[in-house]
Design an enzyme around this catalytic site. Structure first.
Site, PDB file in Angstrom:
ATOM      1  N   LYS A  67       2.722 -25.015  -6.693  1.00 66.11           N
ATOM      2  CA  LYS A  67       1.527 -24.186  -6.466  1.00 66.11           C
ATOM      3  C   LYS A  67       1.773 -22.790  -7.045  1.00 66.11           C
ATOM      4  O   LYS A  67       2.859 -22.232  -6.876  1.00 66.11           O
ATOM      5  CB  LYS A  67       1.253 -24.121  -4.967  1.00 66.11           C
ATOM      6  CG  LYS A  67      -0.039 -23.427  -4.577  1.00 66.11           C
ATOM      7  CD  LYS A  67      -0.246 -23.499  -3.060  1.00 66.11           C
ATOM      8  CE  LYS A  67      -1.559 -22.893  -2.617  1.00 66.11           C
ATOM      9  NZ  LYS A  67      -1.782 -23.005  -1.161  1.00 66.11           N
ATOM     10  N   SER A 142      -6.246 -24.847   0.167  1.00 66.68           N
ATOM     11  CA  SER A 142      -6.194 -24.169  -1.109  1.00 66.68           C
ATOM     12  C   SER A 142      -5.242 -24.808  -2.115  1.00 66.68           C
ATOM     13  O   SER A 142      -5.304 -24.472  -3.297  1.00 66.68           O
ATOM     14  CB  SER A 142      -5.777 -22.713  -0.893  1.00 66.68           C
ATOM     15  OG  SER A 142      -4.463 -22.646  -0.389  1.00 66.68           O
ATOM     16  N   SER A 166      -3.941 -25.612   4.222  1.00 65.53           N
ATOM     17  CA  SER A 166      -3.993 -25.714   2.755  1.00 65.53           C
ATOM     18  C   SER A 166      -3.136 -26.799   2.115  1.00 65.53           C
ATOM     19  O   SER A 166      -3.308 -27.081   0.929  1.00 65.53           O
ATOM     20  CB  SER A 166      -3.635 -24.374   2.123  1.00 65.53           C
ATOM     21  OG  SER A 166      -4.763 -23.551   2.117  1.00 65.53           O
TER      22      SER A 166
HETATM   23  N1  GLN Z   1      -8.746 -22.843   4.375  1.00 67.93           N
HETATM   24  C1  GLN Z   1      -8.014 -21.901   5.133  1.00 67.93           C
HETATM   25  C2  GLN Z   1      -8.394 -20.502   4.721  1.00 67.93           C
HETATM   26  O1  GLN Z   1      -9.251 -20.370   3.919  1.00 67.93           O
HETATM   27  C3  GLN Z   1      -6.558 -22.145   4.998  1.00 67.93           C
HETATM   28  C4  GLN Z   1      -5.946 -21.567   3.784  1.00 67.93           C
HETATM   29  C5  GLN Z   1      -4.466 -21.854   3.683  1.00 67.93           C
HETATM   30  O2  GLN Z   1      -3.926 -22.641   4.448  1.00 67.93           O
HETATM   31  N2  GLN Z   1      -3.815 -21.164   2.779  1.00 67.93           N
HETATM   32  O3  GLN Z   1      -7.862 -19.553   5.182  1.00 67.93           O
END
Ligand code: GLN
Length: 462
Positions: A67, A142, A166
């Site tokens: 990532k 994400s 994410s």
């Molecule tokens: N979808 C969640 C957010 O927008 C989690 C993001 C993540 O785990 N980095 O914060």
């Protein structure tokens, strides 16, 4: 045999038997990335010239994707943000050092929501990733690029980061395994911080055995991260195929409320019955403060975001706008460098932390966080594992939620509490709705990744 769809174990077998060489394997992946990535946009950058070193480690020659918020020395790291478009990492993240030591081969860096903020990978400054099952849909976020790369055969495994879901959400939407380790199990050194009290790095793989193999490599303490707990990591592959007979699995009623899609619910119910048929004891439980998890997360997380992202000031890193003085440099660089969602969260967090509001928002949210953690502590006195859906729906359409942040935040309803409590959880594929994958979420006690990996492994193999 299609070598791109092999698991880590199968790759190792193929290399041992000399069915293909490390370099042939890498070239095969580079070829398919070249072919498929223009449609998928899973990779933001690809390392074409990195010849694998001769190494006899556990992951020798195994291609992986990282990532793009995890540093690899000497290569770009954008966090999918314009503000870091030309930033070059100056050191290896601890997880990268460990993977390198084990012989893994880095194929490239994968797409994400800007600074890991989002649930669909649409908040990337470099265009969304598409879901390989249906190119009109999101891969989840994400870590959408990592999950898409693994399921599309563009990498054997990948690393993601998980602050509120994410790793697990894209794993669920793409039909792969995604594991968020216990907070403190894996070093965060070299992970670009989003919300430091919630962030963890973890593997995205084709099955739970591979997740155990990767966790074996990346787990452990680190002198560069004082929150990485100095607690010996077990071998997560040993005992993974032990039966789950007699294992107590709790089903929290709050995870099956009205927001859950009916067809997703049917698939999850079948998965739970299968665990029961494998000998697990299914027990109804309650996590009474679940309904406050999103509200608490969406205060604590932006507070930490606003402070962590203060370092991107147009001076220290990356993009610097032309401006007439220092203050103007800060303002213009941040305005031009950050996307909409990043700016929204910086503003929310700054507001919630400001004098006069701190007690009403941040402190309250931390108190709720303590209650959520207590829910899990209580539940784990009665059960070994908690099971439920990873997400309330299957992958949604590109563009469907991106203009409505509150609707987007609802995708995280079953994942954020786990980060607030710091416990480990994984998503394992358990079926399809309209040809789109559904993920079963398995949650464990602090530092008990082994039991959720074993449960998932039993599920996959029966
Ligand atoms: N979808 C969640 C957010 O927008 C989690 C993001 C993540 O785990 N980095 O914060």
């Amino acid at each position: 045999m299609n070598i791109k769809n092999l698991t880590i174990r199968e790759v190792k077998r193929g290399l041992d038997k000399k069915e293909f060489s490390q370099e042939e394997l890498r070239q095969e992946f580079l070829k398919s990335i070249k072919k498929k990535n223009p449609d998928l946009n899973a990779y933001l950058s690809v390392f074409k010239n990195e010849e694998p070193e001769v190494n006899k480690g556990v992951l020798a020659g195994v291609p992986c994707a990282i990532k793009d918020n995890i540093l690899i020395n000497g290569t770009g790291c954008t966090a999918a943000s314009k503000i870091l478009e030309n930033y070059i990492s100056t050191y290896d993240a601890t997880v990268i050092k460990k993977l390198r030591g084990a012989g893994a081969v880095f194929l490239g860096k994968t797409n994400l929501d800007e600074f890991a903020m989002g649930s669909s990978t649409e908040n990337s400054a470099f265009g969304p990733t598409k879901n390989p099952h249906d190119l009109t849909r999101v891969p989840g976020g994400s870590s959408g690029g990592s999950a898409a790369a693994v399921v599309a055969g563009l990498s054997i495994f990948a690393l993601g980061s998980d602050t509120g879901g994410s790793i697990r959400l894209p794993a669920s939407f793409c039909g792969v395994v995604g594991l968020k380790p216990t907070y403190g199990r894996v070093s965060r050194h070299g992970l670009m911080a989003m919300a430091s009290s919630l962030d963890q790095i973890g593997p995205i793989t084709k099955n739970s055995y591979d997740a155990a193999l990767v966790l074996n490599i990346i787990a452990g303490s680190d002198k560069f991260d004082s929150t990485a707990v100095p607690k010996e990591a077990p071998d997560y592959t040993s005992g993974i195929d032990k039966s789950i007979k007699g294992l107590k699995i709790g089903i929290p009623k709050e995870y099956f409320s009205e927001g859950l899609d009916g067809k997703v619910n049917n698939v999850i119910q079948k998965a739970i019955s299968k665990l029961q048929n494998l000998g697990a004891e299914i027990i109804d439980i309650s996590l009474p403060h679940s309904e406050y998890a999103l509200a608490s997360y969406y205060i604590i997380m932006p507070c930490e975001v606003s402070s962590n992202l203060a370092r991107y000031d147009g001076i220290k890193y990356g993009f610097s706008a032309k401006a007439k003085n220092l203050i103007d440099t800060y303002l213009k660089s941040r305005e031009g460098g950050f996307g909409e969602e990043a700016r929204r969260r910086i503003m929310l967090g700054t507001y919630a932390l400001s004098a006069g509001y701190y007690n009403a928002y941040y402190k309250k949210a931390q108190q709720v966080r303590a209650l959520i953690k207590k829910d899990f502590d209580e539940a784990f006195k009665k059960v070994d594992v908690i099971a439920g859906p990873t997400a309330p729906t299957v992958a949604f359409k590109l563009g469907e939620k991106v203009k409505d942040p509150l609707t987007m935040y609802l995708s995280d309803v079953y994942t954020v509490a786990i980060n607030l409590a710091g416990v480990p959880a994984l998503s394992v594929p358990c079926g399809f709705v309209n040809n789109l994958p559904v993920g079963l979420q398995l949650i464990g006690k602090h530092f008990d990744e082994a039991v959720i990996l074993r449960t998932a492994h039993n599920y996959e193999h029966n």
